[in-house]
Design a protein around this motif. Structure first.
Motif, short mmCIF file in Angstrom:
data_model
loop_
_atom_site.label_atom_id
_atom_site.label_comp_id
_atom_site.label_asym_id
_atom_site.label_seq_id
_atom_site.Cartn_x
_atom_site.Cartn_y
_atom_site.Cartn_z
N ASP A 146 -2.91 5.10 2.43
CA ASP A 146 -3.88 5.42 3.47
C ASP A 146 -5.07 6.23 2.96
O ASP A 146 -5.85 6.76 3.76
CB ASP A 146 -3.18 6.19 4.60
CG ASP A 146 -2.11 5.36 5.29
OD1 ASP A 146 -2.30 4.13 5.39
OD2 ASP A 146 -1.09 5.94 5.71
N ASN A 176 -7.58 5.11 0.90
CA ASN A 176 -8.73 4.29 0.53
C ASN A 176 -9.05 4.36 -0.97
O ASN A 176 -10.21 4.45 -1.37
CB ASN A 176 -9.97 4.67 1.35
CG ASN A 176 -9.76 4.42 2.81
OD1 ASN A 176 -9.25 3.38 3.21
ND2 ASN A 176 -10.12 5.39 3.63
N ASN A 202 -9.93 3.24 -4.52
CA ASN A 202 -10.60 2.05 -5.05
C ASN A 202 -10.59 2.02 -6.59
O ASN A 202 -11.14 1.11 -7.18
CB ASN A 202 -12.04 1.93 -4.52
CG ASN A 202 -13.00 2.90 -5.18
OD1 ASN A 202 -12.62 4.02 -5.52
ND2 ASN A 202 -14.24 2.49 -5.34
#
Length: 191
Positions: free
Chosen positions: A48, A50, A52
Motif C-alpha cells: 500500500d 506506492n 515504484n
C-alpha cells in the motif's frame, strides 16, 4: 516469519566469530522458490506504499531484491561497489563499511536510475550495524526520492543497526529478528 526462522535453524550455520552463514539458501546458492516467498512477504508488508523502485546493494541483496521487485512489478536498482566503464552518467555516492569484507566501499548509483519523486523500498539480506542501510538511505535522500521503508531478510537485533535506523523514524520490516546467537547456545529469535 516462521518459514524463514525454520529455514535458518535447519540450514543456517554459526561460524567462527559468531557469524551466521546462510549461504546455502540466501546469498551464495539461492533457493529461488524460497526467496520468492520472502519477496511476496515484503510485497504484503509494503503493497500500500506506492513503491515504484526497489533499491539494494551489490551483491548479496540482488537476488531477494529482484524477486521482491517482481511482486511489485517495478524495476530493481542496485548500488555498485565500484564504478565501471559502462556507467556514463553522473552518480550518487555514499560510503559503506562492510563487516564481512572488512573494508569501506564507495557505493554508487547512476543518477538516471534513481530520480526525484521515486518511492523507494530498500531491500537487503542482513541488518547488523546498519552501514549498508545508511549508505542506501543517503543515496535515496541525495536523489530527492522518497524512502517508504526498508525490508530486511535477517536482522541481528542484538547489534545496533535496526534501533539506529528506526530511531530516525524510518520503517524497517525484518522477516527474522535474531535476539542472540552463538556456537554454544544456538540461535534465539525475538518474540
Amino acid at each position: 516469519m516462521k518459514l524463514l526462522e525454520d529455514k535458518i535453524l535447519n540450514d543456517g550455520k554459526i561460524g567462527e566469530g559468531d557469524v551466521l552463514k546462510v549461504d546455502s539458501f540466501l546469498n551464495h546458492r539461492m533457493d529461488v522458490a524460497f526467496l520468492s516467498k520472502l519477496g511476496e512477504e515484503f510485497y504484503r508488508l509494503y503493497k500500500d506504499c506506492n513503491v515504484n523502485k526497489i533499491l539494494t546493494i551489490e551483491a548479496s541483496g540482488i537476488g531477494i531484491a529482484c524477486l521482491t521487485a517482481q511482486f511489485f512489478n517495478v524495476p530493481m536498482v542496485f548500488a555498485k561497489k565500484t564504478k565501471t566503464v559502462n556507467i556514463f552518467s553522473d552518480v550518487y555516492t555514499s560510503k559503506v563499511e562492510s563487516f564481512t569484507h572488512k573494508k569501506t566501499y564507495d557505493i554508487i548509483v547512476s543518477k538516471e536510475f534513481l530520480l526525484p519523486g521515486d518511492r523507494v523500498l530498500i531491500i537487503d539480506d542482513f541488518l547488523a550495524q546498519g552501514s549498508a542501510l545508511n549508505g542506501l538511505i543517503s543515496l535515496v535522500n541525495d536523489a530527492g526520492a522518497e524512502l517508504v521503508g526498508c525490508g530486511i531478510v535477517i536482522e541481528k537485533a542484538f547489534q545496533p543497526g535496526g534501533d539506529l535506523i528506526r530511531g530516525r523514524g524510518i520503517r524497517v520490516e525484518s522477516l527474522a529478528r535474531i535476539e542472540s546467537m552463538s556456537c554454544a547456545n544456538g540461535i534465539k529469535f525475538c518474540d
